[in-house]
Scaffold this motif. Sequence first.
Motif, PDB file in Angstrom:
ATOM      1  N   ARG A 112      19.232  -6.742 -14.744  1.00 58.67           N
ATOM      2  CA  ARG A 112      19.640  -7.031 -13.341  1.00 58.67           C
ATOM      3  C   ARG A 112      18.135  -7.118 -12.721  1.00 58.67           C
ATOM      4  N   PHE A 113      18.340  -7.738 -11.461  1.00 59.16           N
ATOM      5  CA  PHE A 113      17.173  -7.987 -10.609  1.00 59.16           C
ATOM      6  C   PHE A 113      17.339  -7.310  -9.224  1.00 59.16           C
ATOM      7  N   ASP A 114      16.294  -6.717  -8.784  1.00 58.87           N
ATOM      8  CA  ASP A 114      16.352  -6.214  -7.424  1.00 58.87           C
ATOM      9  C   ASP A 114      16.049  -7.384  -6.432  1.00 58.87           C
ATOM     10  N   ALA A 115      15.296  -8.212  -6.794  1.00 56.93           N
ATOM     11  CA  ALA A 115      15.156  -9.481  -6.109  1.00 56.93           C
ATOM     12  C   ALA A 115      14.778 -10.610  -6.482  1.00 56.93           C
ATOM     13  N   GLY A 126       3.988  -1.562 -10.392  1.00 59.24           N
ATOM     14  CA  GLY A 126       4.729  -0.598 -11.179  1.00 59.24           C
ATOM     15  C   GLY A 126       5.971  -1.531 -11.523  1.00 59.24           C
ATOM     16  N   ALA A 127       6.286  -2.822 -10.791  1.00 56.03           N
ATOM     17  CA  ALA A 127       7.563  -3.546 -11.218  1.00 56.03           C
ATOM     18  C   ALA A 127       7.659  -4.170 -12.484  1.00 56.03           C
ATOM     19  N   ALA A 128       8.723  -4.693 -12.971  1.00 58.94           N
ATOM     20  CA  ALA A 128       8.891  -5.501 -14.117  1.00 58.94           C
ATOM     21  C   ALA A 128       9.220  -6.743 -13.653  1.00 58.94           C
ATOM     22  N   ASP A 145       0.837  -1.096  -0.102  1.00 59.27           N
ATOM     23  CA  ASP A 145       0.032   0.031   0.034  1.00 59.27           C
ATOM     24  C   ASP A 145       0.878   1.363   0.246  1.00 59.27           C
ATOM     25  N   GLY A 146       0.492   2.101  -1.047  1.00 62.53           N
ATOM     26  CA  GLY A 146       1.407   3.239  -1.045  1.00 62.53           C
ATOM     27  C   GLY A 146       2.969   3.284  -1.704  1.00 62.53           C
ATOM     28  N   VAL A 147       3.385   1.983  -2.121  1.00 60.78           N
ATOM     29  CA  VAL A 147       4.597   1.606  -2.579  1.00 60.78           C
ATOM     30  C   VAL A 147       4.777   1.626  -4.096  1.00 60.78           C
ATOM     31  N   ASP A 148       5.772   2.403  -4.569  1.00 58.14           N
ATOM     32  CA  ASP A 148       5.834   2.617  -5.939  1.00 58.14           C
ATOM     33  C   ASP A 148       6.933   1.699  -6.502  1.00 58.14           C
ATOM     34  N   LEU A 149       6.846   0.644  -7.026  1.00 57.86           N
ATOM     35  CA  LEU A 149       8.107  -0.185  -7.586  1.00 57.86           C
ATOM     36  C   LEU A 149       8.427   0.150  -8.986  1.00 57.86           C
ATOM     37  N   THR A 150       7.962   1.119  -9.440  1.00 57.38           N
ATOM     38  CA  THR A 150       8.581   1.619 -10.885  1.00 57.38           C
ATOM     39  C   THR A 150      10.119   1.556 -10.768  1.00 57.38           C
ATOM     40  N   GLY A 151      10.484   0.890 -11.970  1.00 60.91           N
ATOM     41  CA  GLY A 151      11.777   0.986 -12.166  1.00 60.91           C
ATOM     42  C   GLY A 151      12.542  -0.305 -11.462  1.00 60.91           C
ATOM     43  N   LYS A 152      11.709  -1.102 -10.606  1.00 67.35           N
ATOM     44  CA  LYS A 152      12.189  -2.245 -10.063  1.00 67.35           C
ATOM     45  C   LYS A 152      11.864  -3.384 -10.768  1.00 67.35           C
TER      46      LYS A 152
END
Length: 319
Positions: A103-106, A46-48, A16-23
């Motif tokens: 690359r991967f963030d996780a 927003g994540a890939a 909630d309220g977290v923007d993962l755009t670019g992750k």
Amino acid sequence: MADGFGATTTTDEVLDGVDLTGKRYLVTGVSAGLGVETARALVAHGAAVVGAARDLAKAESATAEVRAAAESGTGSFELLQLDLASLASVRAAADRLIADGRRFDAVIANAGIMATPEGRTADGFELQFGTNHLGHFLFVNRIAPLIVDGGRFVGLSSGAHHFSDIDLDDPNFETTPYDPWRAYGAAKTANALFAVEFDRRHRGRGIRAASVHPGGINTELGRYMSEEAQATLTAAIAQMQASGQGFAFKSVPQGAATSVWAATVADPAEIGGRYLEDCHVAETVETQSVGFGVRPYALDAARAKLLWGKSEALVGESF
């Protein structure tokens, strides 16, 4: 750690309220259940996401909601063929990612099988140990250079690790009489120990690793269980309830919440090398309780190192 998160927290509440755009994240096992929900939640914020699955046709159908989330927002989703029961498939999938270079963030090692009849992988390993542990061990280690500095690795373990420690002398049940729950428990212990040693080896780059117990969820994971294996699980749940421990099944969004929490918003210093449940670090317990807590042997650093060496020998690669 965020206050208010617990057993009933859902993936969207975690984010909630977290923007993962670019992750960018990788999730294995996106053809059903927790893997699909994990990918959906990340993409919706927003994540890939790269989703890995053995059966791409099944995964295409199962992830329609994930693609819809990608189309309606800034996230994206793509599939990768990965059969964890075949080291050749694991190597091919890892090679494709390495050649791509992004690359991967996780990385979230979500895929797995549970309490199957006795069987062998394509390479001759006991089916549950080979699929749940060795397949991920080889895959994650091969793509470890793609995890960004400060990134995370999340491996799904299970409360079923209480059923059995890993027998490092006979992990493939070559001389030990096979029992589906003992084999599953051993594989889930191996998942936890893998995270312990991966965390130790990679924390110098700021990468932290943790294992996760998602809770009891009615998904396809139990599709291979025999009537006898199902009866064993039912008895274990009844025993917990009778002893006052309680047991409640989770929804799929609740079950995937701890994985999402660990991969995105949890404090890395608090979760590194730990076993997580209900969006927090689990309590260490000395007695068997499939519903909660982690047994000391699943976090034993010395055994984690021994398992790492054994796993390298079995897959024929050193990391």
